[in-house]
Design a protein around this motif. Structure first.
Motif, PDB file in Angstrom:
ATOM      1  N   LEU A 294     -37.725  70.749 -17.096  1.00  0.00           N
ATOM      2  CA  LEU A 294     -37.354  72.159 -17.079  1.00  0.00           C
ATOM      3  C   LEU A 294     -36.308  72.479 -16.009  1.00  0.00           C
ATOM      4  CD1 LEU A 294     -40.775  73.923 -17.708  1.00  0.00           C
ATOM      5  CD2 LEU A 294     -38.866  73.604 -19.294  1.00  0.00           C
ATOM      6  N   SER A 295     -36.446  71.892 -14.831  1.00  0.00           N
ATOM      7  CA  SER A 295     -35.465  72.168 -13.786  1.00  0.00           C
ATOM      8  C   SER A 295     -34.109  71.548 -14.123  1.00  0.00           C
ATOM      9  CB  SER A 295     -35.967  71.683 -12.431  1.00  0.00           C
ATOM     10  OG  SER A 295     -36.185  70.297 -12.443  1.00  0.00           O
ATOM     11  N   THR A 296     -34.104  70.383 -14.760  1.00  0.00           N
ATOM     12  CA  THR A 296     -32.842  69.771 -15.171  1.00  0.00           C
ATOM     13  C   THR A 296     -32.166  70.613 -16.242  1.00  0.00           C
ATOM     14  OG1 THR A 296     -33.705  67.585 -14.669  1.00  0.00           O
ATOM     15  CG2 THR A 296     -31.786  67.694 -16.106  1.00  0.00           C
ATOM     16  N   LEU A 297     -32.930  71.084 -17.211  1.00  0.00           N
ATOM     17  CA  LEU A 297     -32.347  71.943 -18.244  1.00  0.00           C
ATOM     18  C   LEU A 297     -31.807  73.238 -17.646  1.00  0.00           C
ATOM     19  CD1 LEU A 297     -34.850  71.537 -21.206  1.00  0.00           C
ATOM     20  CD2 LEU A 297     -32.501  70.713 -21.060  1.00  0.00           C
ATOM     21  N   TYR A 298     -32.509  73.794 -16.677  1.00  0.00           N
ATOM     22  CA  TYR A 298     -32.026  75.011 -16.033  1.00  0.00           C
ATOM     23  C   TYR A 298     -30.730  74.749 -15.280  1.00  0.00           C
ATOM     24  CZ  TYR A 298     -31.779  79.247 -13.348  1.00  0.00           C
ATOM     25  OH  TYR A 298     -31.348  80.417 -12.808  1.00  0.00           O
ATOM     26  N   LEU A 299     -30.661  73.626 -14.567  1.00  0.00           N
ATOM     27  CA  LEU A 299     -29.446  73.325 -13.815  1.00  0.00           C
ATOM     28  C   LEU A 299     -28.269  73.008 -14.732  1.00  0.00           C
ATOM     29  CD1 LEU A 299     -30.938  71.221 -10.906  1.00  0.00           C
ATOM     30  CD2 LEU A 299     -29.903  73.491 -10.749  1.00  0.00           C
ATOM     31  N   LEU A 300     -28.527  72.482 -15.906  1.00  0.00           N
ATOM     32  CA  LEU A 300     -27.443  72.208 -16.847  1.00  0.00           C
ATOM     33  C   LEU A 300     -26.905  73.465 -17.507  1.00  0.00           C
ATOM     34  CD1 LEU A 300     -28.724  68.948 -18.571  1.00  0.00           C
ATOM     35  CD2 LEU A 300     -26.841  69.175 -16.936  1.00  0.00           C
ATOM     36  N   THR A 301     -27.699  74.521 -17.568  1.00  0.00           N
ATOM     37  CA  THR A 301     -27.273  75.757 -18.237  1.00  0.00           C
ATOM     38  C   THR A 301     -27.031  76.874 -17.231  1.00  0.00           C
ATOM     39  OG1 THR A 301     -29.562  76.437 -18.560  1.00  0.00           O
ATOM     40  CG2 THR A 301     -28.528  75.182 -20.341  1.00  0.00           C
TER      41      THR A 301
END
Length: 52
Positions: A12-19
């Motif tokens: 979830l944190s990786t997806l947030y940082l990518l978007t």
């Protein structure tokens, strides 16, 4: 169970940082910092130290 929660935190944190650029942000860099902290702590729990 804790490993699954750690994996969920990493994903979830990786997806947030990518978007980051898709959503306007009223307080810049605070929520990205929190997401990066969560990513670092969860990855550290899983055995991948990102700080070294």
């Amino acid at each position: 169970m804790k490993r699954k929660l750690a994996w969920l935190g990493v994903i979830l944190s990786t997806l947030y940082l990518l978007t980051i650029g898709l959503i306007p942000d009223p307080v810049p860099f605070v929520d990205e910092g929190i997401a990066l902290f969560v990513l670092g702590r969860c990855a550290g729990y899983l055995g991948h130290d990102l700080l070294k």
